[in-house]
Design a protein around this motif. Sequence first.
Motif, PDB file in Angstrom:
ATOM      1  N   GLY A  72      18.808  26.567   9.622  1.00  0.00           N
ATOM      2  CA  GLY A  72      18.140  26.268   8.542  1.00  0.00           C
ATOM      3  C   GLY A  72      17.169  24.389   8.439  1.00  0.00           C
ATOM      4  N   GLN A  73      16.606  24.083   7.405  1.00  0.00           N
ATOM      5  CA  GLN A  73      16.529  22.935   7.213  1.00  0.00           C
ATOM      6  C   GLN A  73      16.999  22.392   6.100  1.00  0.00           C
ATOM      7  N   LEU A  74      16.517  20.695   6.595  1.00  0.00           N
ATOM      8  CA  LEU A  74      17.161  20.099   5.863  1.00  0.00           C
ATOM      9  C   LEU A  74      15.988  18.873   5.812  1.00  0.00           C
ATOM     10  N   HIS A  75      15.925  18.447   3.639  1.00  0.00           N
ATOM     11  CA  HIS A  75      15.161  17.585   3.481  1.00  0.00           C
ATOM     12  C   HIS A  75      15.478  16.545   3.180  1.00  0.00           C
ATOM     13  N   LEU A  76      15.293  15.354   3.706  1.00  0.00           N
ATOM     14  CA  LEU A  76      15.492  14.143   3.748  1.00  0.00           C
ATOM     15  C   LEU A  76      14.762  13.036   3.961  1.00  0.00           C
ATOM     16  N   TRP A  77      14.601  11.353   3.400  1.00  0.00           N
ATOM     17  CA  TRP A  77      14.074  10.479   3.208  1.00  0.00           C
ATOM     18  C   TRP A  77      15.136   9.647   4.109  1.00  0.00           C
ATOM     19  N   LEU A  78      14.566   8.665   5.086  1.00  0.00           N
ATOM     20  CA  LEU A  78      15.467   7.663   5.240  1.00  0.00           C
ATOM     21  C   LEU A  78      14.244   6.453   5.494  1.00  0.00           C
ATOM     22  N   GLU A  79      15.162   5.658   5.531  1.00  0.00           N
ATOM     23  CA  GLU A  79      14.558   4.095   5.394  1.00  0.00           C
ATOM     24  C   GLU A  79      15.142   2.647   6.429  1.00  0.00           C
ATOM     25  N   ILE A  80      15.104   2.216   7.250  1.00  0.00           N
ATOM     26  CA  ILE A  80      15.686   1.525   7.971  1.00  0.00           C
ATOM     27  C   ILE A  80      14.801  -0.276   7.837  1.00  0.00           C
ATOM     28  N   ARG A  81      15.964  -0.418   7.018  1.00  0.00           N
ATOM     29  CA  ARG A  81      15.785  -2.117   6.344  1.00  0.00           C
ATOM     30  C   ARG A  81      16.392  -3.375   7.178  1.00  0.00           C
ATOM     31  N   PRO A  82      15.526  -4.688   7.675  1.00  0.00           N
ATOM     32  CA  PRO A  82      16.769  -5.509   7.777  1.00  0.00           C
ATOM     33  C   PRO A  82      17.377  -6.264   6.913  1.00  0.00           C
ATOM     34  N   GLU A  83      18.988  -6.482   7.366  1.00  0.00           N
ATOM     35  CA  GLU A  83      20.065  -6.823   5.925  1.00  0.00           C
ATOM     36  C   GLU A  83      19.096  -7.688   5.175  1.00  0.00           C
ATOM     37  N   SER A  84      18.310  -9.062   5.807  1.00  0.00           N
ATOM     38  CA  SER A  84      18.378  -9.962   4.613  1.00  0.00           C
ATOM     39  C   SER A  84      17.383  -9.805   3.453  1.00  0.00           C
ATOM     40  N   GLU A  85      15.883  -8.033   3.972  1.00  0.00           N
ATOM     41  CA  GLU A  85      15.254  -7.730   3.186  1.00  0.00           C
ATOM     42  C   GLU A  85      16.026  -6.606   2.043  1.00  0.00           C
ATOM     43  N   THR A  86      17.352  -6.298   2.809  1.00  0.00           N
ATOM     44  CA  THR A  86      18.440  -5.702   1.567  1.00  0.00           C
ATOM     45  C   THR A  86      18.517  -6.609   0.019  1.00  0.00           C
ATOM     46  N   HIS A  87      19.070  -8.075  -0.016  1.00  0.00           N
ATOM     47  CA  HIS A  87      19.687  -8.973  -0.617  1.00  0.00           C
ATOM     48  C   HIS A  87      17.967  -8.848  -1.797  1.00  0.00           C
ATOM     49  N   ARG A  88      16.919  -9.010  -0.822  1.00  0.00           N
ATOM     50  CA  ARG A  88      16.257  -9.811  -2.030  1.00  0.00           C
ATOM     51  C   ARG A  88      15.169  -8.415  -3.035  1.00  0.00           C
ATOM     52  N   MET A 105       0.997  -1.626   0.194  1.00  0.00           N
ATOM     53  CA  MET A 105      -0.038  -0.235  -0.338  1.00  0.00           C
ATOM     54  C   MET A 105       1.266   1.469  -0.311  1.00  0.00           C
ATOM     55  N   ASN A 106       1.796   1.507   0.609  1.00  0.00           N
ATOM     56  CA  ASN A 106       2.816   3.008   0.486  1.00  0.00           C
ATOM     57  C   ASN A 106       4.246   1.471   0.772  1.00  0.00           C
ATOM     58  N   LYS A 107       5.320   2.449  -0.248  1.00  0.00           N
ATOM     59  CA  LYS A 107       6.364   1.596  -0.957  1.00  0.00           C
ATOM     60  C   LYS A 107       7.630   2.855  -0.114  1.00  0.00           C
ATOM     61  N   LEU A 108       7.351   3.557  -0.350  1.00  0.00           N
ATOM     62  CA  LEU A 108       7.909   4.735   0.604  1.00  0.00           C
ATOM     63  C   LEU A 108       7.767   5.626   1.811  1.00  0.00           C
ATOM     64  N   LYS A 109       8.916   5.929   2.009  1.00  0.00           N
ATOM     65  CA  LYS A 109       9.139   6.170   3.336  1.00  0.00           C
ATOM     66  C   LYS A 109       8.524   7.784   3.333  1.00  0.00           C
ATOM     67  N   PRO A 110       7.829   8.880   4.043  1.00  0.00           N
ATOM     68  CA  PRO A 110       7.821  10.072   3.690  1.00  0.00           C
ATOM     69  C   PRO A 110       8.455  11.217   4.684  1.00  0.00           C
ATOM     70  N   ILE A 111       8.552  11.778   3.405  1.00  0.00           N
ATOM     71  CA  ILE A 111      10.295  12.725   2.878  1.00  0.00           C
ATOM     72  C   ILE A 111      10.359  13.924   4.590  1.00  0.00           C
ATOM     73  N   GLU A 112      11.148  13.752   5.230  1.00  0.00           N
ATOM     74  CA  GLU A 112      11.334  14.876   6.218  1.00  0.00           C
ATOM     75  C   GLU A 112      11.728  15.860   6.127  1.00  0.00           C
ATOM     76  N   ILE A 113      11.146  16.814   6.997  1.00  0.00           N
ATOM     77  CA  ILE A 113      11.903  18.288   7.114  1.00  0.00           C
ATOM     78  C   ILE A 113      12.145  18.029   8.300  1.00  0.00           C
ATOM     79  N   ARG A 114      13.661  18.578   8.412  1.00  0.00           N
ATOM     80  CA  ARG A 114      14.431  18.853   9.783  1.00  0.00           C
ATOM     81  C   ARG A 114      15.122  20.075   9.652  1.00  0.00           C
ATOM     82  N   ASN A 115      15.034  20.346  11.109  1.00  0.00           N
ATOM     83  CA  ASN A 115      16.068  21.876  11.136  1.00  0.00           C
ATOM     84  C   ASN A 115      17.231  21.917  11.882  1.00  0.00           C
ATOM     85  N   LEU A 116      18.115  22.611  10.838  1.00  0.00           N
ATOM     86  CA  LEU A 116      19.782  22.215  11.199  1.00  0.00           C
ATOM     87  C   LEU A 116      19.756  23.001  12.901  1.00  0.00           C
TER      88      LEU A 116
END
Length: 355
Positions: A81-97, A60-71
Motif C-alpha cells: 500500500g501507500q502512505l501519504h505523509l508530511w514531514l518537517e525538520i526544524r531546529p529546536e530554536s525555531e520551534t519555540h518562535r 515563498m513556501n511555508k510548507l514542505k510538499p506532501i510525500e507518498i511512500r510505499n509500504l
Amino acid sequence: KSGTEFHTVLPGPSTLKIQVKEWNRIYPVHEIIGQTEIDLEDRWFHSEWQKLDSLRKAGMNKLKPIEIRNLHKDTSPLVQGQLHLWLEIRPESETHREPPVELRGPEKRKFEVRVICWKSKDVPFEMGDYFAEFWIGEYRKQKTDVHWRCRNGQGSWNWRIKIPVELPLDSPEKGRLVVQLWDQDIIKWNEVVGDAQIDLYRWFLKAYHEKRAINIFKDINEAIARKQSLRSGEDSNQATESNVTSQVAESPLSLSLVESAEDETALLDTNQTKGAVMGSNHLQDHTGHRKYQTAEKDAQYFVKQLKELVGLGEIDESTRWIKMTYHDVRTNRLTSRGSLAISVSLNKRIASSCF
C-alpha cells in the motif's frame, strides 16, 4: 490523520520508522501491514531540502510538499500500500518562535444520496418475497418494503431511500453503493438472491467541486446523446455540402427558374380551388377521425399511467437496470440473478428548520 513530534540530534540517531498496523480488539498483538523508513540525517543535509528551507525563510513556501511512500513488509516482496505523509525538520530554536503548523483537510460538505428502487426483472425463481437493501461505506443499511408472493422475478417497490454523506470521502473504497436483493423468509433466515456495487466516487468528487446536484444516470445518458448528435451533425453537414455542390453544378441560374416558379403558382391556385370544394365534402370524416385519435391517445395514456403505478411501466432516462450476481463460495461460481431498475442522484443536504 494525526501529527507526531520527535526530538533528536543530527548527526545522530536519524532513522525514522513508520509502521501501519491492523488494530486487533481481542489480542494485544497488532499485525504489521507495512512500514517505511526515512533517513532524517541524509534529508537534512541534502541540497534540495536546504533549498526548500531557504524558500520557507523567504516567505515563498511555508510548507514542505506532501510525500507518498510505499509500504513494505519483510515477509512479502510486494508493496503493501501507500502512505501519504508530511514531514518537517526544524531546529529546536525555531520551534519555540513559531507555532506548530496546523494541517487541515478540505472543507466538509453535507450531501444526500437519493436512491429510488423501482422494480426487478429476470430473477430466476418462480416465486419469492423480495426486498432490496442499500448502503454506502460505514453508513447504516436501508431497505425497501417486501414484495410478497412475487411471481417470475418481477418485483415492484417504487421505494426511495436517502443516505446522508459528508464529502469529500476519506477513501475511494467508501464511495461504493452496495445493492443487495433478498428473499424474505418468515420461518427461516433470509437468503441473498444477488448483489452489485456501483462506484460513485468520481460523482462524489464532481458534486463536491461543482457544488451542485447530480442525477447520475440522466447525466450519463445526456452525455451519450450529445456525443451521438455531434457525430450525426457532422455526417449531415457533409451530406448537405455534397448535395448543394452537385445541385449548383447541375442547375444553371437562368430565366427558366422564374418561368417554372410562375407555372407552379398558377397550378397551386387551381389546386386550392379544387381543394375548397372537396374539403366541404370530407369535413365530417376528418372530424370523426380526430375524435377517434383523441380517444385512442387518452386510452394509451391511461394504460401507461396504470402500468407505472403497479411498476410495469418503462424506465425513463434517469433510471438504469443494474445486473445482480450471486457468488457461490462452495463452487466458486458467479451466476446471474436478474436486474434491478434504480435511480441515483446526489443532492446538497439542507438543514431542516422548525417554524
